[in-house]
Design an enzyme around this catalytic site. Structure first.
Site, PDB file in Angstrom:
ATOM      1  N   SER A  56     -28.918  63.120  73.068  1.00  0.00           N
ATOM      2  CA  SER A  56     -27.774  62.964  72.156  1.00  0.00           C
ATOM      3  C   SER A  56     -27.619  64.082  71.135  1.00  0.00           C
ATOM      4  O   SER A  56     -26.636  64.083  70.384  1.00  0.00           O
ATOM      5  CB  SER A  56     -27.866  61.617  71.430  1.00  0.00           C
ATOM      6  OG  SER A  56     -27.539  60.561  72.305  1.00  0.00           O
ATOM      7  N   LYS A 102     -24.352  65.744  71.117  1.00  0.00           N
ATOM      8  CA  LYS A 102     -23.223  65.211  70.348  1.00  0.00           C
ATOM      9  C   LYS A 102     -22.829  66.140  69.201  1.00  0.00           C
ATOM     10  O   LYS A 102     -21.711  66.045  68.681  1.00  0.00           O
ATOM     11  CB  LYS A 102     -23.552  63.821  69.818  1.00  0.00           C
ATOM     12  CG  LYS A 102     -23.610  62.737  70.895  1.00  0.00           C
ATOM     13  CD  LYS A 102     -23.914  61.376  70.282  1.00  0.00           C
ATOM     14  CE  LYS A 102     -23.764  60.238  71.286  1.00  0.00           C
ATOM     15  NZ  LYS A 102     -24.899  60.108  72.212  1.00  0.00           N
ATOM     16  N   SER A 128     -25.480  56.975  67.234  1.00  0.00           N
ATOM     17  CA  SER A 128     -25.444  57.763  68.460  1.00  0.00           C
ATOM     18  C   SER A 128     -24.679  57.012  69.547  1.00  0.00           C
ATOM     19  O   SER A 128     -25.045  57.028  70.726  1.00  0.00           O
ATOM     20  CB  SER A 128     -26.865  58.087  68.939  1.00  0.00           C
ATOM     21  OG  SER A 128     -26.891  59.262  69.690  1.00  0.00           O
TER      22      SER A 128
END
Length: 442
Positions: free
Chosen positions: A130, A133, A188
């Site tokens: 993640s 991101k 997340s």
């Protein structure tokens, strides 16, 4: 103009380790074996030889994959060399030993100047989880005003991987863009990522835009397959690229707000009276919010964490101590201990704050392709203007704010406003003042 920072930044200076433990590019198991490796490590830290150390021996453990023989040299030749890279001056503290720093790849750099203080395999292309991101936010965040509302359709949530992390978005309910970004950064939430991707024209469009943004940032190790970082064949990034994404994102005030928010309220279902309830969410970045076995890191200001089967633990963080701001990225620690990625990141930050003036840079974080060819040479714009790269880097902000940041802190688990300060940074890429635990604006 000197900076001041009013948040608590109590020093936790690391204990200097013996040279034999300071700069091994291998695993703890291998580094403890044999006098030649320990001797080479000592020589490397003393500056008599360069890291990496005995590249063939340092990765002899068959359970640990070796880094590629050839890696990108964007940011400097040593950025493409396997093993630990560090250039200590006399009196520099030693890096934590290989039993402490087990990550396959890591990098610690000055967030403003871009100077790389030390690194290990920074261009090794690994699964990012993640932390990808950050690139998603870098790409999509500027496109929608934070008060825009979106009603979630079933198709918006299609295509999420099994076991995805979620913030709890419900179909047929409306959310503001502000809510969705809190879901991305704090929890997340892949459901928040896919909703924003749908608003942006769909997953395919968003992935293509992310790939283009990575190219613009000189992040050539990165190949995007999913917008949320979920494991997918061929999806890779590097500690170097993740640091570029964080550094670019931190130029955006909204990015700074979201990545530094420790906790917030998130919209829930409608009650019988037709009113929306809300529930609390906490940032999963444990150096920001803490955990039962780890405290928030002094001066932490974000950025993003991740964890998947392929990636292991990944983490990029920025922290401030005094007027120094450091970026750290850690990818795939070999230890399978709770919060290990955060522990190793904290050790690197401790070392970086203690060593920043006592090491020569071994590379640099480059600017966008429009300003920087990534090799250290003078870029096209610089040639026209007769400016050097550091001057050009000072112009490299994505939102043109010039670097004002509200400094806030966490006290006793509650959000507490500490102070605000603006500063000017000459001949360097400006970053705003440190932030911790920002109270979200609704």
């Amino acid at each position: 103009m000197p900076m001041t920072f009013s948040a608590s930044t109590a020093s936790t200076a690391p204990t200097a380790l013996p040279p034999s433990a300071a700069a091994s590019g291998g695993t703890g198991r291998t580094a403890r074996r044999g006098f030649p490796l320990r001797t080479a490590a000592a020589l490397a830290v003393s500056g008599l030889v360069a890291s990496p150390l005995l590249a063939g021996t340092a990765y002899a453990d068959p359970k640990v994959p070796a880094p590629p023989a050839k890696m990108s040299k964007i940011g400097g030749d040593r950025m493409g060399t396997a093993g630990v890279q560090v250039a200590p001056k006399p009196g520099a503290p030693g890096l934590p030993g290989p039993d402490t720093l087990t990550a396959r790849s890591w990098i610690v750099s000055d967030a403003e100047t871009g100077k790389v203080l030390a690194a290990k395999n920074p261009h090794w292309r690994l699964a990012p989880a993640s932390t990808l991101k950050m690139l998603f936010a870098d790409t999509v965040l500027p496109k929608f005003p934070k008060d825009e509302k979106h009603t979630v359709k079933p198709a918006d949530l299609a295509g999420m991987g099994v076991g995805s992390s979620l913030v709890g978005i419900k179909e047929n309910l409306s959310y503001t863009v502000h809510d969705l970004w809190l879901g991305v950064f704090l929890r997340s939430g892949n459901d928040a990522v896919h909703t924003l991707s749908a608003m942006n024209g769909g997953t395919k469009t968003t992935v293509a835009q992310m790939q283009q943004r990575a190219k613009e940032l000189n992040a050539t190790d990165t190949h995007v397959v999913t917008p949320d970082g979920y494991d997918a064949p061929g999806q890779v990034s590097s500690a170097y690229d993740l640091s570029l994404f964080a550094r670019a994102g931190l130029q955006n005030a909204d990015f700074r707000e979201y990545c530094s928010t420790a906790s917030a309220q998130f919209p829930g279902d409608k009650g019988k009276n037709g009113k929306r309830a809300s529930f609390g969410i906490q940032n999963t970045n444990r150096l920001l919010s803490g955990d039962f076995d780890i405290k928030p890191y002094p001066g932490i200001a974000g950025v993003k964490n991740g964890s998947t089967t392929n990636a292991g633990s990944t983490f990029t963080g920025v922290a401030q101590r005094g007027d120094r701001k450091l970026l750290v990225t850690v990818m795939h620690p070999e230890k399978r201990e709770h919060n290990e990625g955060y522990r190793e990141a904290a050790k690197l930050l401790d070392w970086g704050f203690a060593a920043a003036d006592k090491v020569e840079p071994v590379g640099r974080l480059v600017g966008p392709r429009s300003e920087d060819d990534g090799t250290g040479a003078v870029g096209p714009k610089d040639k026209k203007k007769g400016a050097d790269n550091s001057t050009q880097a000072a112009l490299n902000t994505s939102d043109g704010t010039g670097g004002a940041w509200t400094a806030v802190g966490i006290a006793g688990g509650a959000l507490a406003l500490v102070g605000a300060v603006a500063f000017l940074v000459h001949r360097r890429r400006p970053l705003p003042d440190g932030t911790r635990g920002r109270r979200p604006r609704r």
